[in-house]
Design a protein around this motif. Sequence first.
Motif, PDB file in Angstrom:
ATOM      1  N   LEU A 182       3.502 -21.745  14.783  1.00 23.18           N
ATOM      2  CA  LEU A 182       4.197 -20.630  14.146  1.00 23.18           C
ATOM      3  C   LEU A 182       3.198 -19.696  13.452  1.00 23.18           C
ATOM      4  N   ARG A 183       2.182 -20.285  12.875  1.00 22.97           N
ATOM      5  CA  ARG A 183       1.148 -19.486  12.209  1.00 22.97           C
ATOM      6  C   ARG A 183       0.505 -18.509  13.194  1.00 22.97           C
ATOM      7  N   ARG A 184       0.234 -19.017  14.392  1.00 21.59           N
ATOM      8  CA  ARG A 184      -0.384 -18.142  15.398  1.00 21.59           C
ATOM      9  C   ARG A 184       0.572 -17.023  15.815  1.00 21.59           C
ATOM     10  N   LEU A 185       1.839 -17.363  15.860  1.00 24.97           N
ATOM     11  CA  LEU A 185       2.826 -16.321  16.214  1.00 24.97           C
ATOM     12  C   LEU A 185       2.902 -15.230  15.155  1.00 24.97           C
ATOM     13  N   MET A 186       2.765 -15.651  13.923  1.00 24.40           N
ATOM     14  CA  MET A 186       2.876 -14.674  12.839  1.00 24.40           C
ATOM     15  C   MET A 186       1.738 -13.662  12.855  1.00 24.40           C
ATOM     16  N   VAL A 187       0.660 -14.023  13.503  1.00 28.84           N
ATOM     17  CA  VAL A 187      -0.446 -13.071  13.655  1.00 28.84           C
ATOM     18  C   VAL A 187       0.058 -11.815  14.354  1.00 28.84           C
ATOM     19  N   LEU A 188       0.954 -12.042  15.283  1.00 33.23           N
ATOM     20  CA  LEU A 188       1.524 -10.937  16.047  1.00 33.23           C
ATOM     21  C   LEU A 188       2.226  -9.933  15.121  1.00 33.23           C
ATOM     22  N   LYS A 189       2.907 -10.453  14.117  1.00 33.87           N
ATOM     23  CA  LYS A 189       3.629  -9.573  13.191  1.00 33.87           C
ATOM     24  C   LYS A 189       2.649  -8.733  12.364  1.00 33.87           C
ATOM     25  N   ARG A 190       1.533  -9.349  12.025  1.00 36.06           N
ATOM     26  CA  ARG A 190       0.566  -8.598  11.215  1.00 36.06           C
ATOM     27  C   ARG A 190      -0.029  -7.428  11.980  1.00 36.06           C
ATOM     28  N   ARG A 191       0.070  -7.503  13.296  1.00 41.54           N
ATOM     29  CA  ARG A 191      -0.494  -6.425  14.121  1.00 41.54           C
ATOM     30  C   ARG A 191       0.428  -5.213  14.184  1.00 41.54           C
ATOM     31  N   GLU A 192       1.642  -5.383  13.732  1.00 46.74           N
ATOM     32  CA  GLU A 192       2.581  -4.264  13.798  1.00 46.74           C
ATOM     33  C   GLU A 192       2.330  -3.324  12.611  1.00 46.74           C
ATOM     34  N   ILE A 193       1.758  -2.220  12.925  1.00 48.88           N
ATOM     35  CA  ILE A 193       1.475  -1.246  11.858  1.00 48.88           C
ATOM     36  C   ILE A 193       2.079   0.095  12.267  1.00 48.88           C
ATOM     37  N   PRO A 194       2.384   0.923  11.298  1.00 47.94           N
ATOM     38  CA  PRO A 194       3.003   2.214  11.656  1.00 47.94           C
ATOM     39  C   PRO A 194       2.031   3.120  12.408  1.00 47.94           C
ATOM     40  N   PRO A 195       2.555   4.198  12.994  1.00 53.10           N
ATOM     41  CA  PRO A 195       1.686   5.106  13.768  1.00 53.10           C
ATOM     42  C   PRO A 195       0.534   5.623  12.919  1.00 53.10           C
ATOM     43  N   PRO A 196      -0.580   5.930  13.562  1.00 52.77           N
ATOM     44  CA  PRO A 196      -1.735   6.434  12.800  1.00 52.77           C
ATOM     45  C   PRO A 196      -1.367   7.697  12.009  1.00 52.77           C
ATOM     46  N   GLY A 197      -1.837   7.755  10.799  1.00 52.02           N
ATOM     47  CA  GLY A 197      -1.588   8.942   9.975  1.00 52.02           C
ATOM     48  C   GLY A 197      -0.317   8.866   9.154  1.00 52.02           C
ATOM     49  N   PHE A 198       0.458   7.814   9.350  1.00 51.57           N
ATOM     50  CA  PHE A 198       1.731   7.706   8.621  1.00 51.57           C
ATOM     51  C   PHE A 198       1.500   7.673   7.117  1.00 51.57           C
ATOM     52  N   PHE A 199       0.496   6.908   6.699  1.00 52.38           N
ATOM     53  CA  PHE A 199       0.276   6.766   5.259  1.00 52.38           C
ATOM     54  C   PHE A 199      -0.463   7.959   4.645  1.00 52.38           C
ATOM     55  N   ASN A 200      -0.991   8.833   5.490  1.00 54.09           N
ATOM     56  CA  ASN A 200      -1.661  10.017   4.920  1.00 54.09           C
ATOM     57  C   ASN A 200      -0.675  10.915   4.195  1.00 54.09           C
ATOM     58  N   ASN A 201       0.537  11.003   4.757  1.00 49.10           N
ATOM     59  CA  ASN A 201       1.528  11.915   4.181  1.00 49.10           C
ATOM     60  C   ASN A 201       2.563  11.206   3.315  1.00 49.10           C
ATOM     61  N   PHE A 202       2.525   9.896   3.341  1.00 51.24           N
ATOM     62  CA  PHE A 202       3.598   9.151   2.686  1.00 51.24           C
ATOM     63  C   PHE A 202       3.671   9.466   1.187  1.00 51.24           C
ATOM     64  N   ALA A 203       2.534   9.366   0.511  1.00 51.18           N
ATOM     65  CA  ALA A 203       2.530   9.602  -0.939  1.00 51.18           C
ATOM     66  C   ALA A 203       2.971  11.030  -1.264  1.00 51.18           C
ATOM     67  N   SER A 204       2.537  11.968  -0.418  1.00 50.35           N
ATOM     68  CA  SER A 204       2.936  13.369  -0.651  1.00 50.35           C
ATOM     69  C   SER A 204       4.443  13.523  -0.523  1.00 50.35           C
ATOM     70  N   LYS A 205       5.020  12.825   0.448  1.00 55.92           N
ATOM     71  CA  LYS A 205       6.483  12.895   0.625  1.00 55.92           C
ATOM     72  C   LYS A 205       7.193  12.344  -0.604  1.00 55.92           C
ATOM     73  N   VAL A 206       6.674  11.244  -1.123  1.00 57.01           N
ATOM     74  CA  VAL A 206       7.291  10.633  -2.315  1.00 57.01           C
ATOM     75  C   VAL A 206       7.230  11.602  -3.489  1.00 57.01           C
ATOM     76  N   ILE A 207       6.073  12.198  -3.695  1.00 56.65           N
ATOM     77  CA  ILE A 207       5.919  13.135  -4.821  1.00 56.65           C
ATOM     78  C   ILE A 207       6.828  14.345  -4.624  1.00 56.65           C
ATOM     79  N   PHE A 208       6.913  14.826  -3.392  1.00 52.20           N
ATOM     80  CA  PHE A 208       7.775  15.985  -3.099  1.00 52.20           C
ATOM     81  C   PHE A 208       9.230  15.651  -3.409  1.00 52.20           C
ATOM     82  N   GLN A 209       9.644  14.455  -2.995  1.00 49.44           N
ATOM     83  CA  GLN A 209      11.036  14.043  -3.249  1.00 49.44           C
ATOM     84  C   GLN A 209      11.300  13.909  -4.747  1.00 49.44           C
TER      85      GLN A 209
END
Lengths: 215, 201
Positions: B15-42
């Motif tokens: 199961l530990r090895r399978l969970m490695v697969l989940k750690r590989r799931e990351i959002p599209p590149p650049g998603f976090f560049n704008n995230f904080a700005s969106k929060v501040i804007f909201q």
Amino acid sequence: MVAALSMDIIAASVLPVRSEPVVTDGEVDRELVRQARAGELSAYDDLVRKYQERVYATIYHMTGNHEDASDLAQESFVKAWQALKSFKGDSSFYTWVYRIAVNRTINFLKQRRNRTPHFSLNDLDFSGENDPDLVALVSQNTPRREVGLIELQTRLNEAIQKLSEEHRMVVTMHDIQGIPHDEIAAVMNCNPGTVRSRLHYARQQLQAWLADWVR
Amino acid sequence: MPFENEELTGGFDGLRRLMVLKRREIPPPGFFNNFASKVIFQIEAEELVREEVPWWRRSLGLSTARILAGANLLTLCGLTFVGVSLYLVLSGDVEPPVNAGTGQSLSRSADAAGFGTVAGGVAGRARTSDLSRIFTFSPAAEPSDLNSAGDAPGAGNLISGDAIVAEKEREDARGLFKLGGNRALNAEPVAIPTYRMIFPR
């Protein structure tokens, strides 16, 4: 050797010892929180940037959907800003904001319970193809690696979504994100023993559902 | 990693090895560049909205939806109250309201104003019988009622209020005319003189 030692001694005696204050992570957070409470959005922006990835990841693994995770993470940080005045500092800012995110996510999942979760794996940057562990695992099960990985990922997500919200949260935080038991207990407002027992039960369930892959 | 210590021996290694697969799931590149700005804007957008909300609503924590819900509830209560009152008046359990100044039945004055009423003051039998199908009328409230001005010739014409009062007082003095809601409505059909049309000269 002797010359070098003597030079060190001379330097130590001549140069004043710089006693740089060691600023810990918690102190930095406390200062940022203090500034944010005073209304400085730039300080809060720093806090968001610091914890956005962890908060997003937790919510994503709970919901299995990128859009939902994005919205919920954003809402959680906005809610945390609005409630910042009520933050007493008993726990770290990280634990506190995590708790907000977890509660919002659990509420969201309870409302969504009647809907079939939609996995948005295509929106994610999946780079598991290069992981040696995964390559070995998949090649044992299927002849075609690409198909096998996608199938495995789908099965894994479905199995995780079958868990109850509390069990899923514990597995996500501990087994995927590597957060220790006591921190999870603080976030979920329960005993570390409860966290351990939930974790054990959730793993048993997952292992049973993924028996074809877990050998 | 937590799996690498005490839990590793718990039989969840696969199961530990399978969970490695989940750690590989990351959002599209650049998603976090704008995230904080969106929060501040909201946050800024919500602050602006909050400033526009009146202080009394902010202090009470009332949202527009709650205010609308409250208004709807009040309207519903009001309508229910009016409906029940109307029903009670029509069914004869409650005396019809009387004009304080003239002592004259409101239903009659409304009728005189050309609106027509349902509490026996209806000008014309046809209208009374139509309403009888909808509401339950006591038999006493039928044409022999005091308010049945519709029987009078020229019913529906405007009658001077002072003239009616004067006439009523004359009738009272003769003991032939007794005004009273319930008594009037439940009175036995007796021969009661109808109003005479008195036109001011």
